[in-house]
Design a protein around this motif. Structure first.
Motif, PDB file in Angstrom:
ATOM      1  N   ILE A 123       2.764  -4.830   7.440  1.00  0.00           N
ATOM      2  CA  ILE A 123       3.893  -4.804   6.980  1.00  0.00           C
ATOM      3  C   ILE A 123       4.106  -3.694   6.063  1.00  0.00           C
ATOM      4  O   ILE A 123       3.870  -2.916   5.304  1.00  0.00           O
ATOM      5  N   ALA A 124       5.239  -3.676   5.683  1.00  0.00           N
ATOM      6  CA  ALA A 124       6.436  -2.660   4.907  1.00  0.00           C
ATOM      7  C   ALA A 124       7.358  -3.294   3.677  1.00  0.00           C
ATOM      8  O   ALA A 124       8.627  -3.808   3.925  1.00  0.00           O
ATOM      9  N   SER A 125       6.113  -3.053   2.531  1.00  0.00           N
ATOM     10  CA  SER A 125       7.166  -3.348   1.564  1.00  0.00           C
ATOM     11  C   SER A 125       6.936  -1.912   0.344  1.00  0.00           C
ATOM     12  O   SER A 125       8.621  -2.013   0.131  1.00  0.00           O
ATOM     13  N   GLN A 157       8.892   4.677  -5.579  1.00  0.00           N
ATOM     14  CA  GLN A 157       9.283   4.504  -7.231  1.00  0.00           C
ATOM     15  C   GLN A 157       7.937   3.045  -7.732  1.00  0.00           C
ATOM     16  O   GLN A 157       8.043   3.034  -8.796  1.00  0.00           O
ATOM     17  N   GLY A 158       7.330   2.728  -6.244  1.00  0.00           N
ATOM     18  CA  GLY A 158       6.126   1.650  -6.919  1.00  0.00           C
ATOM     19  C   GLY A 158       5.739   0.024  -6.505  1.00  0.00           C
ATOM     20  O   GLY A 158       7.106  -0.244  -5.574  1.00  0.00           O
ATOM     21  N   GLY A 159       5.823   0.344  -6.169  1.00  0.00           N
ATOM     22  CA  GLY A 159       4.553  -1.151  -4.574  1.00  0.00           C
ATOM     23  C   GLY A 159       4.578  -2.407  -5.396  1.00  0.00           C
ATOM     24  O   GLY A 159       5.549  -3.687  -4.935  1.00  0.00           O
ATOM     25  N   ILE A 212       2.885   3.089   4.269  1.00  0.00           N
ATOM     26  CA  ILE A 212       2.979   1.539   4.964  1.00  0.00           C
ATOM     27  C   ILE A 212       1.701   1.893   5.731  1.00  0.00           C
ATOM     28  O   ILE A 212       1.576   2.959   6.437  1.00  0.00           O
ATOM     29  N   SER A 213       0.861   1.130   6.137  1.00  0.00           N
ATOM     30  CA  SER A 213      -0.148   1.363   7.468  1.00  0.00           C
ATOM     31  C   SER A 213       0.524   0.820   8.354  1.00  0.00           C
ATOM     32  O   SER A 213       1.598   0.671   9.040  1.00  0.00           O
ATOM     33  N   GLY A 214       0.267   1.940   9.415  1.00  0.00           N
ATOM     34  CA  GLY A 214       0.422   1.592  11.288  1.00  0.00           C
ATOM     35  C   GLY A 214       1.456   2.717  12.233  1.00  0.00           C
ATOM     36  O   GLY A 214       1.908   2.861  12.835  1.00  0.00           O
ATOM     37  N   GLY A 219      -9.818   7.790   2.807  1.00  0.00           N
ATOM     38  CA  GLY A 219     -11.298   7.245   3.181  1.00  0.00           C
ATOM     39  C   GLY A 219     -10.326   6.381   4.382  1.00  0.00           C
ATOM     40  O   GLY A 219      -8.902   6.011   4.795  1.00  0.00           O
ATOM     41  N   ARG A 220     -10.968   5.430   5.461  1.00  0.00           N
ATOM     42  CA  ARG A 220     -10.610   4.197   6.352  1.00  0.00           C
ATOM     43  C   ARG A 220      -9.736   5.239   7.790  1.00  0.00           C
ATOM     44  O   ARG A 220      -8.745   4.677   8.075  1.00  0.00           O
ATOM     45  N   HIS A 221      -9.818   5.523   7.623  1.00  0.00           N
ATOM     46  CA  HIS A 221      -9.178   7.206   8.621  1.00  0.00           C
ATOM     47  C   HIS A 221      -9.232   6.976  10.125  1.00  0.00           C
ATOM     48  O   HIS A 221      -7.268   7.212   9.970  1.00  0.00           O
ATOM     49  N   VAL A 259      -9.163  -1.452  -3.527  1.00  0.00           N
ATOM     50  CA  VAL A 259      -9.029  -1.938  -5.670  1.00  0.00           C
ATOM     51  C   VAL A 259      -7.685  -0.618  -5.758  1.00  0.00           C
ATOM     52  O   VAL A 259      -7.336  -1.239  -6.530  1.00  0.00           O
ATOM     53  N   ILE A 260      -7.847   0.328  -4.949  1.00  0.00           N
ATOM     54  CA  ILE A 260      -6.126   0.588  -5.619  1.00  0.00           C
ATOM     55  C   ILE A 260      -5.197  -0.020  -5.048  1.00  0.00           C
ATOM     56  O   ILE A 260      -4.153   0.199  -6.527  1.00  0.00           O
ATOM     57  N   GLY A 261      -4.921  -0.233  -4.062  1.00  0.00           N
ATOM     58  CA  GLY A 261      -3.592  -2.207  -4.290  1.00  0.00           C
ATOM     59  C   GLY A 261      -3.007  -1.643  -2.862  1.00  0.00           C
ATOM     60  O   GLY A 261      -2.382  -2.548  -2.932  1.00  0.00           O
ATOM     61  N   GLU A 267      -2.078  -3.778   0.141  1.00  0.00           N
ATOM     62  CA  GLU A 267      -1.931  -5.665  -0.385  1.00  0.00           C
ATOM     63  C   GLU A 267      -1.745  -5.910  -1.741  1.00  0.00           C
ATOM     64  O   GLU A 267      -1.595  -7.403  -1.365  1.00  0.00           O
ATOM     65  N   GLY A 268      -1.073  -5.179  -2.740  1.00  0.00           N
ATOM     66  CA  GLY A 268      -1.288  -5.758  -3.865  1.00  0.00           C
ATOM     67  C   GLY A 268      -2.056  -4.777  -4.880  1.00  0.00           C
ATOM     68  O   GLY A 268      -3.597  -5.398  -4.586  1.00  0.00           O
ATOM     69  N   ALA A 269      -1.727  -4.433  -5.778  1.00  0.00           N
ATOM     70  CA  ALA A 269      -2.541  -3.808  -7.355  1.00  0.00           C
ATOM     71  C   ALA A 269      -3.731  -5.452  -7.789  1.00  0.00           C
ATOM     72  O   ALA A 269      -3.181  -6.339  -8.203  1.00  0.00           O
TER      73      ALA A 269
END
Ligand SMILES: Cc1cc2nc3c(=O)[nH]c(=O)nc-3n(C[C@H](O)[C@H](O)[C@H](O)COP(=O)(O)OP(=O)(O)OC[C@H]3O[C@@H](n4cnc5c(N)ncnc54)[C@H](O)[C@@H]3O)c2cc1C
Length: 421
Positions: free
Chosen positions: A138-140, A144-146, A172-174, A227-229, A395-397, A399-401
């Motif tokens: 997902i690239a959303s 300026q803020g997610g 963005i993951s991936g 983390g989750r390197h 927890v930081i956010g 897939e949504g805070a």
């Protein structure tokens, strides 16, 4: 079976097929993931591009990606509940959750692609993702803020048969995986095709590399995460990047609604990853309580300051499991069984509960387990910190805070007009 028996549960019952599926995923994970997860995390900590391509390929061969996608598109033809079971088990074997997150993205987002994508586009992308040759996430988010999806600035201008993209995506993951996997891949990307606000957004199957060939106008960067390197996070700038119009997902200017459905699906498996990692943490705690003796041979669990805290966290884990599997079963009713008594909006609150509760339970538990381990937890020899930092991304956010989950619950229960002020 680990130290903690999986709860016998006539309310949250699994079918024989689901139980066998869980067993087979567990066997695979015990053999290929559990012995490797620390190494994967350590290597990519030093070099974020140390992506475990061989392991991803093996996971593809095992059928761990695109589980709910139709077999006519090269998916596994399974259910969303089966995807949820798989992600829980992968995260139990890899509590730093990089491999679990790779797998959850490549279940949730290809399934969202199948819901909104044109047939030829699904036929092109889903088989490669299923085999572990391509990444689809997902690239959303933008710099300026997610949380403010309606404020997305990246523009896609239609010019003849193509859309031309200009803008920037961040966190963005991936971003590394699309460059390193043999085929390539991309994202369910949201960009502005119309006016201001959420009604001016469209969704795209945004492929930046296919058949090993990188497209022009995509300028990536890779971040150094805490983390989750084993899964990269990065950003990219788009400079006149061209995409054929067939890659539009659903309807033009309806992308906000399409991506919200995708988020609902993805958040179920996000929460599943955190209950898997939390089960590993609970087991580490129990093993530790049974061996750590103080004050004349007393187990530290004989101090109620310790065991009552454990009981509270165990209760939160069981509650999280309910939230997760209830949401997965609802997703099956809506998207697999296509039961007319259910619709996508029915997922909003159940999913927000699962995404809010699962990650927070897991991270709070990790922090307590670190304390129960004492000084040993502060060394890298005890890998508990990896199961803290990985799930903390949720927890930081990612897939949504968490506050956005609370907002969704409040909005749908109290009423939008009261909550928005
Ligand atoms: C490891 C990692 C991987 C990620 N992968 C992806 C990815 O693959 N694709 C992608 O698109 N994004 C990804 N993200 C980004 C993620 O979606 C965002 O972090 C998230 O949406 C929050 O956006 P933000 O970080 O810009 O924080 P902001 O939106 O700036 O929010 C900051 C803080 O303000 C709070 N807040 C914001 N709005 C409100 C409100 N209305 N009410 C109450 N509180 C509010 C939030 O809860 C948060 O605590 C990833 C993030 C991480 C950490």
């Amino acid at each position: 079976m680990g130290v903690i028996e999986y709860p016998k549960d006539p309310v949250l019952e699994f079918s024989e097929e689901e139980k066998l599926f869980r067993e087979s995923v567990r066997e695979f994970c015990e053999k290929y993931i559990a012995p490797k997860w620390v190494e994967v995390d350590e290597k990519a900590e030093k070099d974020p591009m140390a992506i475990p391509v061989d392991l991803i390929k093996k996971m593809g061969e095992q059928g761990l990606f695109c589980i709910p996608c139709s077999d006519k598109y090269g998916g596994q033809g399974g259910t969303y509940t089966m995807a949820t079971i798989a992600i829980e088990e992968i995260a139990y074997a890899d509590p730093a959750v990089a491999l679990a997150v790779y797998a959850l993205l490549n279940n949730g987002w290809p399934f969202a692609l199948e819901i909104f994508g044109k047939e030829e586009v699904c036929q092109e992308i889903i088989p490669e993702v299923a085999k572990g040759n391509a990444f689809f996430g997902i690239a959303s988010t933008e710099p300026q803020g997610g949380s403010d999806v309606a404020g997305i600035k990246t523009r896609a201008e239609k010019k003849g048969d193509v859309y031309v993209f200009n803008g920037e995506k961040a966190y963005i993951s991936g971003v590394g995986e699309v460059q390193k996997l043999p085929w390539g891949g991309g994202w369910f990307l949201i960009a502005r095709t119309g006016g201001e606000g959420h009604r001016g957004l469209s969704a795209f199957a945004f492929i930046v590399r296919k058949n090993g060939k990188l497209k022009e106008g995509w300028i990536p960067t890779i971040y150094e995460d805490i983390g989750r390197h084993g899964l990269t996070t990065g950003g990219f700038i788009l400079e006149n990047f061209e995409l054929e119009k067939d890659y539009l997902l659903g309807e033009e200017n309806k992308g906000f609604y399409h991506v919200m459905e995708g988020f609902n699906l993805a958040r179920i498996v996000v929460a599943a990853a955190t209950i898997g990692a939390a089960r590993w943490l609970l087991e580490k705690a129990v093993e530790w309580f049974r061996q750590r003796k103080l004050f004349g041979g007393r187990s530290i669990a004989s101090f109620q300051g310790v065991s009552f805290k454990f009981a509270d966290l165990y209760a939160r884990w069981e509650a999280s499991r309910y939230f997760v599997y209830r949401a997965a079963r609802l997703a099956d009713k809506i998207y697999i069984e296509k039961d007319p008594n259910f619709n996508p909006k029915d997922l909003n609150v159940p999913v927000a509960l699962a995404k809010n509760y699962g990650p927070e339970t897991c991270v709070d538990l990790a922090e307590e387990v670190m304390k129960w381990y004492g000084a040993y937890a502060y060394t890298k020899e005890a890998p508990i910190f990896r199961a803290w930092l990985g799930p903390f991304s949720y927890v930081i956010g990612a897939e949504g805070a968490q506050n956005i989950m609370r907002y969704i619950i409040a909005r749908d229960i109290i009423g939008r007009e009261f909550v928005q002020g």
